[in-house]
Scaffold this motif. Structure first.
Motif, short mmCIF file in Angstrom:
data_model
loop_
_atom_site.label_atom_id
_atom_site.label_comp_id
_atom_site.label_asym_id
_atom_site.label_seq_id
_atom_site.Cartn_x
_atom_site.Cartn_y
_atom_site.Cartn_z
N GLU A 348 34.23 -24.43 -44.97
CA GLU A 348 34.57 -25.76 -45.45
C GLU A 348 35.10 -26.63 -44.33
OE1 GLU A 348 36.90 -27.76 -49.19
OE2 GLU A 348 37.91 -26.13 -48.14
N GLY A 349 36.00 -26.07 -43.52
CA GLY A 349 36.57 -26.81 -42.41
C GLY A 349 37.45 -27.96 -42.88
N LEU A 350 38.08 -28.63 -41.93
CA LEU A 350 38.96 -29.74 -42.27
C LEU A 350 38.21 -30.93 -42.86
CD1 LEU A 350 41.49 -29.76 -39.28
CD2 LEU A 350 41.71 -28.67 -41.52
N ASP A 351 36.95 -31.09 -42.47
CA ASP A 351 36.17 -32.22 -42.99
C ASP A 351 36.05 -32.14 -44.50
OD1 ASP A 351 35.83 -33.23 -40.48
OD2 ASP A 351 33.81 -32.44 -40.20
N GLY A 352 35.89 -30.92 -45.01
CA GLY A 352 35.78 -30.75 -46.45
C GLY A 352 37.07 -31.13 -47.16
N LEU A 353 38.22 -30.82 -46.55
CA LEU A 353 39.50 -31.17 -47.14
C LEU A 353 39.70 -32.69 -47.14
CD1 LEU A 353 41.84 -28.44 -45.61
CD2 LEU A 353 40.47 -28.35 -47.70
N VAL A 354 39.29 -33.33 -46.05
CA VAL A 354 39.41 -34.79 -45.96
C VAL A 354 38.57 -35.45 -47.04
CG1 VAL A 354 38.95 -36.82 -44.55
CG2 VAL A 354 39.95 -34.79 -43.51
N GLU A 355 37.39 -34.90 -47.29
CA GLU A 355 36.52 -35.47 -48.32
C GLU A 355 37.18 -35.40 -49.69
OE1 GLU A 355 33.75 -37.25 -48.01
OE2 GLU A 355 34.17 -37.09 -45.86
N ARG A 356 37.95 -34.34 -49.93
CA ARG A 356 38.65 -34.23 -51.21
C ARG A 356 39.71 -35.33 -51.36
NH1 ARG A 356 39.27 -27.62 -51.69
NH2 ARG A 356 37.07 -27.25 -52.18
N VAL A 357 40.40 -35.62 -50.27
CA VAL A 357 41.38 -36.71 -50.31
C VAL A 357 40.66 -38.04 -50.51
CG1 VAL A 357 43.17 -37.95 -49.04
CG2 VAL A 357 43.04 -35.46 -48.89
N LYS A 358 39.59 -38.25 -49.77
CA LYS A 358 38.85 -39.52 -49.88
C LYS A 358 38.33 -39.74 -51.30
CE LYS A 358 37.20 -39.98 -45.11
NZ LYS A 358 36.00 -39.99 -44.22
#
Length: 396
Positions: A348-358
Motif C-alpha cells: 500500500e505504501g504511504l501514498d495509499g494512506l494519503v489517498e484515504r485522507v484525501k
C-alpha cells in the motif's frame, strides 16, 4: 527496538449510521413543549456522539483539538468518538478576554468524564486564548493579557489538568526580541506564584513579523528566565517548524532538528506536539495548516515522528481542518496511529494512506465548514485575511 503496531482497519473510521445521528435531534414545532418556571441549573451535556473509531494502544498519543461546544465536559466524549488518545480544547472562549466562571457542576462533570473515558491529564493540552500577548511592552495591554492568562491557568487547575499551551507573544514592533522575551518570562513567573501546579507550555511559532517563538533559541531564552523550571515546557507545531525553516521531511533532517532542540532547549522540556501539514512551502513564515499528507510537509515526516520513541507519552494533537465532520479526524488519527511500525516498503505504501485522507476530506468539504478548531475573527478593513492571520498575535 520499536514494536510494530498493526494498521487498524480503516472501516472503523466511518460511522455505521448517518452523521445526523451524531447530533441531538431538534424537536419539531408540532411537539408540545412545557416551558419550565425557572431555567435549569443542570450542566449542559450533549448526547454522547457515536464512536467513529476505536482508540489504539499506541505509545504515541495521537488526538485532536476537539469542540467543547455546550460545555467543556463535551470535549471528552468528542475526543473518544474519533479514537483520540489525547486531545486539546479551549477552557473558555478563545476570542474573548473574559468568560463566565466554571461552575462546580461543570468541574465535576468534566472530572467524571475523564474517569469514564480513561484520559490521563498528562495527555490533555488546553490551548490558551489567541488574544494573549505577554510580550507586549505596553503595560496596560500586557496586564489585560496576563489576567486572561492567569484565569486560564486557574481554570485548568480547577479541572485537574496538568498542562496549558499558549503562544508566547509579540514585540508588536515596539520592543526588542530580548525585551519581549523577558516580559514573557516575568509573566510566567508571576502566574506560577499565583497558582500551584499547571505546566505552562510555550508553543513554537512560524516566524512571521514580530512574533516570538519562530527560533528554538527564543524558547530557550524564555525558559532560562523562568524560576520554576518544573512548570514550563514546549509544544512543537510541525507546520510552524516547517514554516520557520526547520525541514522535517527527511529522516536525517528530523533527527538533526531533535538534536538541535535538545542542545538549545532540552528534550526534558518537550511536553507536546501539534501535528499539522502545511499549505505553504518550507520557510514561508506563514501559519497555514493542511490535512495530514496533503500539504508541503508530506506523510513521510509524520512517519519519522510516529516511529521516534522520544515522542512517546506526550499529546500529539491534530489542528487540521475538520470541515465540521468528525470522520476527518477519525481517519487522520487512524492513519497516524498506523504509521508506528509501518513498513515503508509495503504494497500500500504511504501514498495509499494519503489517498484515504484525501477521500474523507473531499467528502467532508462538500458538507461542512472549513476549520473547526478556533475560527478566525472577521478580517479588519483594509487588511487581507492572510495578513491578519500572520499578525493575529500582534494586535494587543
Amino acid at each position: 527496538m520499536l514494536r510494530a503496531l498493526p494498521l487498524r482497519p480503516f472501516n472503523r473510521c466511518f460511522p455505521s449510521k448517518p452523521l445526523s445521528t451524531l447530533m441531538p435531534k431538534r424537536k419539531s414545532s408540532s411537539e408540545a413543549v412545557e416551558t419550565p418556571a425557572k431555567k435549569s441549573r443542570l450542566v449542559k451535556t450533549k448526547e454522547q456522539p457515536e464512536p467513529l473509531a476505536q482508540r489504539s494502544e499506541s505509545l504515541w498519543k495521537v488526538g485532536a483539538h476537539v469542540s467543547a461546544a455546550g460545555g467543556i465536559q463535551n470535549a471528552i466524549a468528542n475526543a473518544a468518538a474519533v479514537g483520540a488518545n489525547s486531545f486539546a480544547l479551549f477552557v473558555k472562549s478563545q476570542r474573548k478576554w473574559t468568560s463566565p466562571a466554571l461552575t462546580q457542576e461543570t468541574i465535576s462533570a468534566f472530572k467524571a468524564g475523564l474517569k469514564e473515558h480513561g484520559y490521563d491529564p498528562r495527555h490533555i493540552l488546553p490551548h490558551g486564548s489567541y488574544l494573549i500577548n505577554l510580550g507586549n511592552p505596553d503595560a496596560t495591554k500586557r496586564k489585560k493579557s496576563y489576567d486572561c492568562f492567569l484565569d486560564d491557568l486557574k481554570r485548568c487547575e480547577a479541572l485537574g489538568l496538568a498542562l496549558y499551551n499558549f503562544h508566547p507573544g509579540s514585540t508588536v514592533g515596539q520592543a526588542t526580541t530580548e525585551e519581549s522575551i523577558s516580559l514573557i518570562a516575568q509573566s510566567i513567573n508571576d502566574a506560577h506564584k499565583a497558582t500551584e501546579s499547571v505546566v505552562t507550555v510555550l508553543e513554537n511559532m512560524a516566524g512571521a513579523g514580530n512574533i516570538i517563538g519562530g527560533d528554538f533559541q527564543h524558547l530557550a531564552q524564555i525558559i532560562q528566565q523562568v524560576d520554576d523550571k518544573t512548570r514550563v515546557g514546549v509544544c512543537l507545531d510541525t507546520c510552524h517548524m516547517f514554516a520557520a525553516g526547520y525541514d522535517l521531511r527527511v529522516k536525517e533532517e528530523w533527527d538533526r532538528i531533535v538534536t538541535t532542540f535538545d542542545e538549545q532547549v532540552g528534550l526534558q522540556y518537550l511536553r507536546a506536539m501539534h501535528l499539522n501539514d502545511s499549505k505553504t512551502p518550507h520557510n514561508s513564515k506563514k501559519d497555514r495548516h493542511e490535512n495530514i499528507g496533503m500539504g508541503h510537509i508530506g506523510l513521510t515526516a509524520f512517519h519519522h515522528i510516529l516511529n521516534d520513541v522520544r515522542m512517546q507519552g506526550i499529546p500529539l494533537i491534530l489542528e487540521t481542518p475538520s470541515f465540521e465532520q468528525p470522520e476527518v479526524w477519525a481517519t487522520e488519527i487512524a492513519v497516524l496511529d498506523g504509521l508506528s511500525g509501518f513498513d515503508l516498503q509495503s504494497e500500500e505504501g504511504l501514498d495509499g494512506l494519503v489517498e484515504r485522507v484525501k477521500a474523507v476530506v473531499k467528502r467532508a468539504e462538500g458538507g461542512g465548514k472549513k476549520g473547526k478548531k478556533g475560527k478566525k475573527a472577521p478580517a479588519k478593513k483594509g487588511k487581507k485575511k492572510e495578513e491578519q492571520e500572520d499578525e493575529e498575535d500582534e494586535d494587543e
